[in-house]
Design an enzyme around this catalytic site. Structure first.
Site, PDB file in Angstrom:
ATOM      1  N   ASP A 108       0.834  -1.201   0.000  1.00 61.39           N
ATOM      2  CA  ASP A 108       0.000   0.000   0.000  1.00 61.39           C
ATOM      3  C   ASP A 108       0.869   1.251   0.000  1.00 61.39           C
ATOM      4  O   ASP A 108       2.016   1.240   0.447  1.00 61.39           O
ATOM      5  CB  ASP A 108      -0.950   0.012   1.204  1.00 61.39           C
ATOM      6  CG  ASP A 108      -0.223  -0.121   2.538  1.00 61.39           C
ATOM      7  OD1 ASP A 108       0.737  -0.906   2.623  1.00 61.39           O
ATOM      8  OD2 ASP A 108      -0.617   0.561   3.504  1.00 61.39           O
ATOM      9  N   GLU A 167      -0.210  -1.589   5.693  1.00 60.57           N
ATOM     10  CA  GLU A 167       0.786  -1.156   6.684  1.00 60.57           C
ATOM     11  C   GLU A 167       0.604   0.295   7.088  1.00 60.57           C
ATOM     12  O   GLU A 167       0.828   0.657   8.252  1.00 60.57           O
ATOM     13  CB  GLU A 167       2.194  -1.357   6.115  1.00 60.57           C
ATOM     14  CG  GLU A 167       3.328  -1.118   7.116  1.00 60.57           C
ATOM     15  CD  GLU A 167       3.775   0.334   7.219  1.00 60.57           C
ATOM     16  OE1 GLU A 167       4.484   0.679   8.177  1.00 60.57           O
ATOM     17  OE2 GLU A 167       3.394   1.144   6.335  1.00 60.57           O
TER      18      GLU A 167
END
Length: 407
Positions: free
Chosen positions: A74, A139
């Site tokens: 991400d 994350e």
């Protein structure tokens, strides 16, 4: 010897930069990596978090020791794309820099790991043991992907864990935790012309905040001994040593009130108001202590009007700063970058290691080390230096070989 040309290594990074994973859609990167690893007959799997979010796991070698290599898929929001010099989701090479959202944080580090793994397998360079790639979802916010992998036991048998977050020449053995603490006050809404028959939630919240500041100042005054030393990190960032006082403050617990909400219109007494804090726990003042710290102030003010919510809760992580993994990376990296620039430090930020390691952390060598200038993370016109990206592929390969051979 390499499997990929320089042009191919850059194109692989370009491919995943184009996959827009702004706090979502990591499944697209997983599918891309699955096709890539299938091409080289490397065992891999996709583990879904939900419909659009997933982790990717691949493995080469067999038996012990086991080295886990990790990076997240991400990226943070690109913001207003009109403010970018180059399109954020299209890799642009200019003046030996590779521009694009996530090039530094951290698709550059992730793809460097991917290429290293494939080349080690193709060149049959793994002396013994296993390398396990863990590409994670989520994350940047709640670490959902890392939590899922930990729950399913993917970290239970590892000897070493290297997370390729952008650290430049820094090698990190530990880091603080991160907590989001939201305190909400409730009252009674009435017209502002008759406030005496209502109950202003902002007043209650301010009473909490004033007590919080007083208690926090007392705590910081006595917060003088720390397991984590972040001074080397700050020296690298600002180019000079920081004072002992600043080093002491930075290495300890920190808490920042970052969001405040209260009231909806000027002529109504608000019946709800809230403060949100970002707290960075340390081993001396861990997450359980922080929760009690907030709750004790709430109880002292009025627990009937105040409540605490902790939507994000990541623990500090510690490991041996002289572990075999740290010393191996330091030794290998010194052949690629200026030895005087390499440093070992604790980190003020948090990583997936908080969710990965849990109770297993004392048994695992941890290193947070990867390509990219950490100051470029989350920035408009984010970039990674091309030379650094390419060099770290070789560092990852050599460090993995040496660690598994000597562990």
């Amino acid at each position: 010897m390499t499997t990929f040309s320089e042009k191919e290594k850059i194109q692989l990074l370009a491919d995943i930069v184009e996959l827009q994973t702004e706090n979502n859609n990591e499944i697209d990167v997983c599918n891309y990596l699955k096709d890539l690893f299938d091409k080289y007959d490397i065992k891999s799997e996709i583990l879904k978090v939900n419909e659009h979010r997933a982790n990717f796991v691949a493995e080469i070698g067999s038996g012990s020791p086991i080295l886990a290599l990790s990076g997240h898929m991400d990226v943070v929001d690109a913001g207003n794309q009109d403010n970018w010099t180059y399109p954020p989701f299209q890799l642009t090479e200019k003046d030996d820099k590779l521009y694009g959202r996530g090039t530094t944080d951290m698709k550059g580090g992730l793809m460097a790991l991917v290429i290293a793994l494939i080349e080690l397998k193709e060149q049959n360079q793994l002396p013994q043991g296993t390398i396990r790639l863990l590409a994670t979802a989520g994350e940047e916010k709640e670490q959902e992907g890392a939590k899922l992998l930990a729950d399913k036991g993917y970290l239970d048998d590892v000897d070493g864990l290297m997370i390729a977050e952008p650290t430049g020449s820094g090698i990190y053995y530990a880091h603080k935790g991160s907590m989001s603490c939201k305190v909400t006050a409730t009252g009674k809404a009435v017209h502002s012309s008759v406030p005496f028959i209502g109950d202003n939630a902002i007043d209650t919240l301010l009473e909490f905040y004033n007590q919080f500041k007083e208690k926090y100042a007392e705590l910081k005054k006595n917060d003088t001994k720390h397991e984590l030393d972040v001074a080397p990190m700050f020296k690298s960032l600002i180019g000079k040593d920081i004072s002992e006082e600043d080093a002491n403050y930075a290495s300890g617990l920190t808490a920042v009130c970052s969001i405040i909400n209260g009231g909806k219109q000027f002529n109504s007494v608000p019946d709800e108001a809230s403060l949100e804090f970002n707290v960075r726990p340390v081993p001396e003042y861990d997450n359980d202590f922080i929760e009690s710290f907030f709750q004790n102030i709430i109880n002292n003010v009025d627990s009937n009007k105040l409540s605490l919510d902790i939507p994000s809760n990541h623990r500090p992580v510690t490991s041996d700063k002289n572990s075999k993994l740290i010393t191996t990376i330091k030794d290998v990296a010194s052949s690629y970058v200026d030895k005087d620039d390499i440093f070992v430090s604790a980190l003020v930020g948090a990583t997936d290691a908080s969710s990965f390691l849990g109770d297993n952390k004392d048994n695992v060598d941890l290193a947070i080390f990867g390509p990219g200038n950490p100051l470029m993370a989350h920035q408009i016109d984010e970039y990674i230096e091309k030379d650094m990206y390419l060099k770290y592929i070789d560092i990852f390969k050599e460090a993995s070989i040496q660690y598994l051979k000597e562990k």
